[in-house]
Design an enzyme around this catalytic site. Sequence first.
Site, short mmCIF file in Angstrom:
data_model
loop_
_atom_site.label_atom_id
_atom_site.label_comp_id
_atom_site.label_asym_id
_atom_site.label_seq_id
_atom_site.Cartn_x
_atom_site.Cartn_y
_atom_site.Cartn_z
N ASP A 65 -5.93 -3.51 -2.30
CA ASP A 65 -4.86 -3.29 -1.33
C ASP A 65 -4.26 -4.59 -0.80
O ASP A 65 -4.97 -5.46 -0.28
CB ASP A 65 -5.43 -2.48 -0.15
CG ASP A 65 -4.35 -1.86 0.71
OD1 ASP A 65 -3.37 -2.53 1.02
OD2 ASP A 65 -4.50 -0.67 1.07
N SER A 110 0.83 -1.20 0.00
CA SER A 110 0.00 0.00 0.00
C SER A 110 0.87 1.25 0.00
O SER A 110 1.65 1.46 -0.93
CB SER A 110 -0.96 -0.04 1.19
OG SER A 110 -1.99 0.89 1.05
#
Length: 339
Positions: A200, A54
């Site tokens: 993610d 991320s």
Amino acid sequence: MEPVPKFFNILSIDGGGIRGIIPAKFLAGLEAHLQKHRPGSKLHDHFDLICGTSTGAILAIGLSLGIPAKELLAFYKQYARSIFLRWIWNIDKVKALYGPMYSNRKLLAALHEVYKSSTADHKTALMSDCKTRLCIPAFNGLSGEINVFKTNLDGLYTRDYMIPAHHAALSSASAPVYFPPHSFSFQATSGEGRNINMIDGGLFANNPALIGLFEATDKLGYSFGEVKMLSVGTGRGKHILKRRWKPPSFRFWLIPNPRLFDIMLDAQSQITEQYFLFLKRSMAALGQQITYERIQYDFPEKAIPLNSSRPADLERLEVIGDELSKKHVGNIYNLFIKK
């Protein structure tokens, strides 16, 4: 006389949204310390593998492309307010009730530009332009399987190294609720490649240290004792639900700060840390050693939200990173860089 063993240095950077400012500032401090002792040297010269999830993926890819950590820190400060538009001013907040809170267009464009700055002719940076091994976790929403983008410095892989760097970063950073899943096309050696609905990587590896350990040992053949791991977090808050409270509502969990996702990411990071501590104890009992250094800040109360763009919060995050740098950089330099 036996030769001195060659250690395999890994830098791992957690996910955490805008709190990526903490590792960016810490690494900028390490970078400045490095320049004092080895002018012209860059962080990627001293790590055999960089892992990032991320916001950590954004930093990992940037560092591997040779972009100084201080420039990546400036990237966060420059784009925070345009990417994470304050909820009270967000004209799309009604849409957020049935879609993501933010558009990913500005973030994708910003990543494209900052990564292009690392190439000689200002072209689109590919994963193949990275100068060290990378592991970038993401979740493939189309297939329902985990995915780890990698470079191809060892000739083991055939596809991921052709992916544009900004698409790999956004794939790993497309946090549910915050951003829509990310889909993109790219030119691969076998023709056009497509990745659809990437989400993610923090869903399974917000702290990607174990991903790096598996890559070093299972794929590259290093023993546990030959691995040195520097794991940098993005701050840990206290997620407390008081007994006297009524069951939290939908709004409490998701609006305007998706606490549920924050708790999930923090819990994943914590369990990975515990796995490494267990591994250290187990190896010590066998008379062996694995080097694992964790740089993390514990917020005294709840953490700064992943999507904050308040100037006071950004400043506080930078101060936290600076304090971690002052406290740990000397030791980290000696363990991972100084020969």
